[in-house]
Every structure is written in structure tokens, then in C-alpha cells.
Design a protein around this motif. Structure first.
Motif: not given
Length: 549
Positions: A358-362, A389-393, A414-419
Motif C-alpha cells: 500500500e505504501n509503494m512509491m515510484n 547512479v542514485t535511486w530514490y524509493d 536512497m540507494l547509490r552506486a557507481f556503474q
């Protein structure tokens, strides 16, 4: 004797005679004695030649004769006798179109060792100036006898067509997809389930209608709006209806400058039987300017986006500069976009998902990257990219503690990574081609979760295809996949093992209308786990016949 001396002597003699004639004549007497006389010469005579007469001449051109001369000539008649008589000219008939008839229809049938039927068929209308249409059907499935309830089946049906007028092109399609999987990720020694309790079937109906103008030149105003309707449901009465409308518009304003804008409306409603409806909507506008010059490309725009009742102004900047024409191209960019976490999209990634939270966000993704790409010689091409690269939610999959054979999603703030992305390819016309691609992610920071659950840090693929005599076709795929972290019910974690996987195939054209084919999957027979408790199928081989007409 010198002529001048004779002349002088004669002059002296004449002068003497003249003097004598001037003297008085005396009478003649008896002979008298001779008297002594003296002659005085006052000056010496110097003869001179008279100056020559000189003519003064002035050069001038004669007057131009403007009168037309009367020229008379005669050409004698010459009679030639030709042995060859030319035939009269006649128009030739227009030759036939060099393009042969298309083989618009095909039927591909096969069977494999894991009780794998394979049916694929396509039917098309062929070449028409005003319309075309086609129908595509695909069905396959497998069942592993070693692992109970390990089976799946896929059915895909697609009908599409297009209609063309002098100024517009209309497209439409209708598709039905039915995918069935089973929840076989449980302990088969201690648990026992009925087939109906493990089967999960996803049904999807997709209808698309679009229109596109047909400009006569590059400077024309172009637009291509389309509307998509998607109805999605599963065996547990979960439904999701989606409406997507896109309207891209583009116009060339100068020889190398284009302006464009695209409006996007992506509206979804997810609902469980007798449950609360969850709305998930994304609305965005994408204005941009494109500058396209020889050796230089710039795409500059912004993406004002509304998602989860929040507004974000996202960057959209991409540049390519040729350091060495076509051989060394510097590519860089700063882009950001939303990935919609609808039930349909998440189930496509992980079909063992137990519904939508229910609390899923894009998820908002932001990439800052640079790299080089280009060609080497006439056969090699390459592309590299290094990105932050940074992913939010970001949604992550973990096994449900109440039912480990199903997965639920947890939110990573928040998830961060070097690609590092790299690919290199080799192409030799239609005879041989090969391509090596890999992506490596160094996940270095997450705020909410301990690990990036079920996200593989490394994926690689080596593909090759070779054609012998235009009839015998060979291909092979070698995959490499690193292990992923998974969460245990006791809140501990572990990591799956990495794996190698190889597929190979061959096809032989018997004639214009018939062919044989064979595909072998997972040649190494490695039962690796992309998701915890779900090993992949082992070695699988499928072969059959191809009919074209």
C-alpha cells in the motif's frame, strides 16, 4: 689613289685660276725679267656631305572594315552507301518490379525434453501502399520432473495494423498475454500443496491507438500522439487498470536546431478484491532543444514531473562530441526520470510477488555519466560509460516471513552506486557478428535496508552468430551473473552463488519455404537462483521445423 686627295688637288687648281683672272692685264713688252709673287691662302677648304633627309613616320592601324564580305562556296554532293540499315525506334515495355513477393506467413513448431511444446506463427498482409496488418501467436511452456510444481507456460497473441493517407498514418494494435507460473520455492520434503494453491496466472489485455503525420521534408512540423489501455489481473483477483497518453511534438526551426515537447499522462489504479483502491499517477512534460551538427550533438531539456502528489523538476541533458570523427566520441549526460512501480511492472521483474504494498512509491532515478564510444576500423564498434547512479524509493524483494515462497517489497529510501558499462562488437556484413556486454554496479550506500536485496552487482553477456553459405546459421550466448544478497526470516542475511549460463542454437534452410532449427538452453546445467529458493531450469533442448509461405 684616294678620291678625297684628287678632289683637293682639283679645288686648289680652280682657286688659282680664279685669282689669276682678277689680276690687271699688262702690256707686252720686250722680254722682261720674271717677278717674284706670293699667294696667300686664307683658309683650307674642308668639303662636307649634306645632311641626309629624314622621314618622320607615325604608325596607325587601318580603319576597320565593317562591311560583310560576300563569301560563296560550294560543297560537292557525296553519296554514301551503308550496308547496315538502322531499325526504327520503338518504346520498350517497363520491366517488372525487382522486389519479389514477401513470405508474409510462417509457422514454427518444436518440442523439447522438459515437456516443452513450442508453437509460433505469424501472418501478414504484405506490401500495400495504403494499409498493412499482421497477426502473431506464440506459445511455450516447460515442466521439470525433478522438482515438483516447477512449471510455467506463456501465451502471447498480437494483432496490429496501419492505415496510410497522404498526410497521416494511423496505427492500432490489440494484444493478449497469459503467463502462468507456480510457487515452487518451498521445502518439498516437509510441505505439500495442491496445484491450484501454487498456480499464479497473469492476464493482460493491451490496446494501442496512435496517429502520426507524414511530413514531406525535415523542416515539417511532426507529431505522434498515442493512447494505451492496459487491463491486468492475476489468479488472486488483483486487478490493475492503466491509461497512458503520450503526445510528442517536434519542429525544426533552423538547419541544425530542433525544438520539441512531449506530454505524458500515466494513470493506474490497483485494487484487491473487496479492498481499497490504490492510485498511482505520473504526469510529466518534456520540453527540449536538440542541436545536431557534424561531430556535435546536444540534447538540452527539463522534465517537470508530478508523482505521488509531489513535484520534481528533473534534468535532461545529453551531449556527444566527436574528438576523432566517428572513431572517438565523448558522451556525457545528466538525466533523471521516474520508474513506475505498478503491480504489472513489478510482477514482470519478479513473478513470485505477493501483491502490491500500500505504501509503494515510484522510483526516481538520477544518472550522471561520461564515457567514450565509436568505431575501430570498418568492423569494430565500442561503447563505454562510467556513471554515478542514485535511486530514490527503490523497491527491493525479500521473502515473506509468513510464506517464504512468496516475495514482498520493501522500500529503500536512497540507494547509490557507481556503474561501469562496457560493450564491444564486431560485424562482418551478414556473415559473422559478435558482441560482449557487461554492467558492474558498486553499491556503496543505502539508507534504509542493510543490503540491496536481490540486486545483482554484475551481469555479462557474450553473443556470437555465424552464417555458413547463407543457409546454415549458428549462434551462442554466454551469460555471467554474480550472486545477490537475500534476507532470512531470522533477520540474518546470506548471498546466493554466482553462475555461468550458456545457450546455443542452429538453423538450416532446406529451401525457400522450409527449415530446421534447434535451441539448447543452460548447457552447463547449473541450477542457480536468481531469487532465493527458486532455482532455474536445468539443461533444456528444443528443436523443430520452420515453414515459410
Amino acid at each position: 689613289m684616294n678620291t678625297l686627295n684628287i678632289f683637293n688637288k682639283q679645288a686648289l687648281f680652280l682657286a688659282a685660276l680664279a685669282v689669276a683672272s682678277l689680276l690687271p692685264v699688262s702690256k707686252t713688252y720686250a722680254q722682261e725679267g720674271l717677278k717674284q709673287e706670293t699667294i696667300d691662302i686664307i683658309s683650307t677648304n674642308q668639303p662636307k656631305l649634306r645632311d641626309a633627309y629624314k622621314l618622320n613616320l607615325t604608325a596607325s592601324l587601318p580603319n576597320v572594315d565593317t562591311s560583310k564580305p560576300a563569301l560563296k562556296y560550294q560543297i560537292p554532293a557525296l553519296n554514301l552507301n551503308f550496308m547496315y540499315q538502322a531499325t526504327p525506334l520503338k518504346p520498350l515495355a517497363l520491366g517488372k518490379d525487382s522486389l519479389g513477393n514477401l513470405q508474409n506467413n510462417f509457422l514454427k513448431l518444436g518440442y523439447g525434453n522438459l515437456q516443452t511444446p513450442y508453437v509460433q506463427a505469424g501472418f501478414g498482409s504484405g506490401r500495400h501502399e495504403q494499409y498493412n496488418y499482421g497477426l502473431y501467436v506464440n506459445y511455450t511452456g516447460s515442466k521439470d520432473s525433478k522438482i515438483e510444481d516447477m512449471q510455467y507456460s506463456n501465451l502471447n497473441v498480437l494483432a496490429s495494423g496501419a492505415y496510410l493517407t497522404s498526410k497521416l498514418k494511423f496505427d492500432a494494435s490489440l494484444a493478449y498475454d497469459r503467463n502462468t507460473v507456480h510457487y515452487y520455492g518451498y521445502d518439498h520434503d516437509t510441505a505439500n500443496f495442491k496445484n491450484k494453491d501454487l498456480a499464479q496466472t497473469f492476464n493482460q489485455i493491451t490496446a494501442i491507438v496512435g496517429v502520426e503525420n507524414r511530413p514531406q521534408n525535415d523542416w515539417a512540423f511532426t507529431f505522434k500522439p498515442d493512447v494505451k489501455f492496459i487491463l491486468f489481473n492475476d489468479s488472486y483477483k488483483r486487478t490493475e487498470n492503466t491509461f497512458i497518453f503520450k503526445a510528442p511534438i517536434r519542429k525544426q526551426i533552423f538547419e541544425d536546431i530542433y525544438i520539441g515537447v512531449e506530454g505524458v499522462f500515466d494513470l493506474s489504479t490497483y485494487k484487491v478484491d473487496n479492498g481499497k483502491a490504490i492510485n498511482n499517477n505520473i504526469v510529466a512534460i518534456h520540453p527540449a532543444v536538440d542541436i545536431i551538427k557534424p561531430g556535435f550533438v546536444l540534447h538540452a531539456g527539463v522534465n517537470p514531473t508530478w508523482s505521488d502528489n509531489k513535484f520534481k523538476l528533473l534534468p535532461d541533458i545529453v551531449n556527444e562530441s566527436h574528438l576523432i570523427k566517428k572513431k572517438l566520441i565523448l558522451s556525457s549526460g545528466w538525466i533523471s526520470y521516474f520508474e513506475k512501480n505498478s503491480y504489472r511492472n513489478l510482477a514482470t521483474k519478479n513473478p513470485f510477488l505477493a501483491g502490491l504494498s500500500e505504501n509503494m512509491m515510484n522510483t526516481r532515478v538520477e544518472e550522471k555519466y561520461t564515457g567514450i564510444k565509436g568505431t575501430l576500423g570498418s568492423h569494430f564498434n565500442y561503447n563505454t560509460k562510467f556513471a554515478s547512479v542514485t535511486w530514490y524509493d527503490q523497491p527491493l524483494f525479500i521473502n515473506d516471513t509468513l510464506d517464504t515462497k512468496r516475495f514482498i517489497t520493501v522500500n529503500e529510501t536512497m540507494l547509490r552506486a557507481f556503474q561501469l558499462h562496457a560493450e564491444i562488437g564486431y560485424i562482418e556484413e551478414e556473415k559473422f557478428q559478435a558482441r560482449l556486454t557487461f554492467d558492474w554496479y558498486n553499491y556503496n550506500k543505502q539508507e534504509t535496508q542493510l543490503k540491496p536485496w536481490h540486486l545483482p552487482p554484475f551481469q555479462g553477456d557474450l553473443f556470437a552468430q555465424y552464417t555458413i553459405g547463407r543457409k546454415f546459421h549458428l549462434r551462442a550466448d554466454l551469460f555471467a551473473l554474480s550472486g545477490t544478497y537475500y534476507l532470512l526470516p531470522n533477520k540474518d542475511f546470506n548471498k546466493t552463488s554466482g553462475a555461468w549460463d550458456m545457450n546455443a542454437g542452429a538453423a538450416y534452410d532446406i529451401g525457400k519455404n522450409f527449415g530446421l532449427w534447434v535451441n539448447a538452453n543452460n548447457i552447463f546445467n547449473s541450477h542457480y537462483q536468481r531469487y532465493y529458493l527458486y532455482p532455474t531450469y536445468g539443461f533444456n533442448i528444443v528443436g523443430g521445423v520452420l515453414i515459410k509461405f
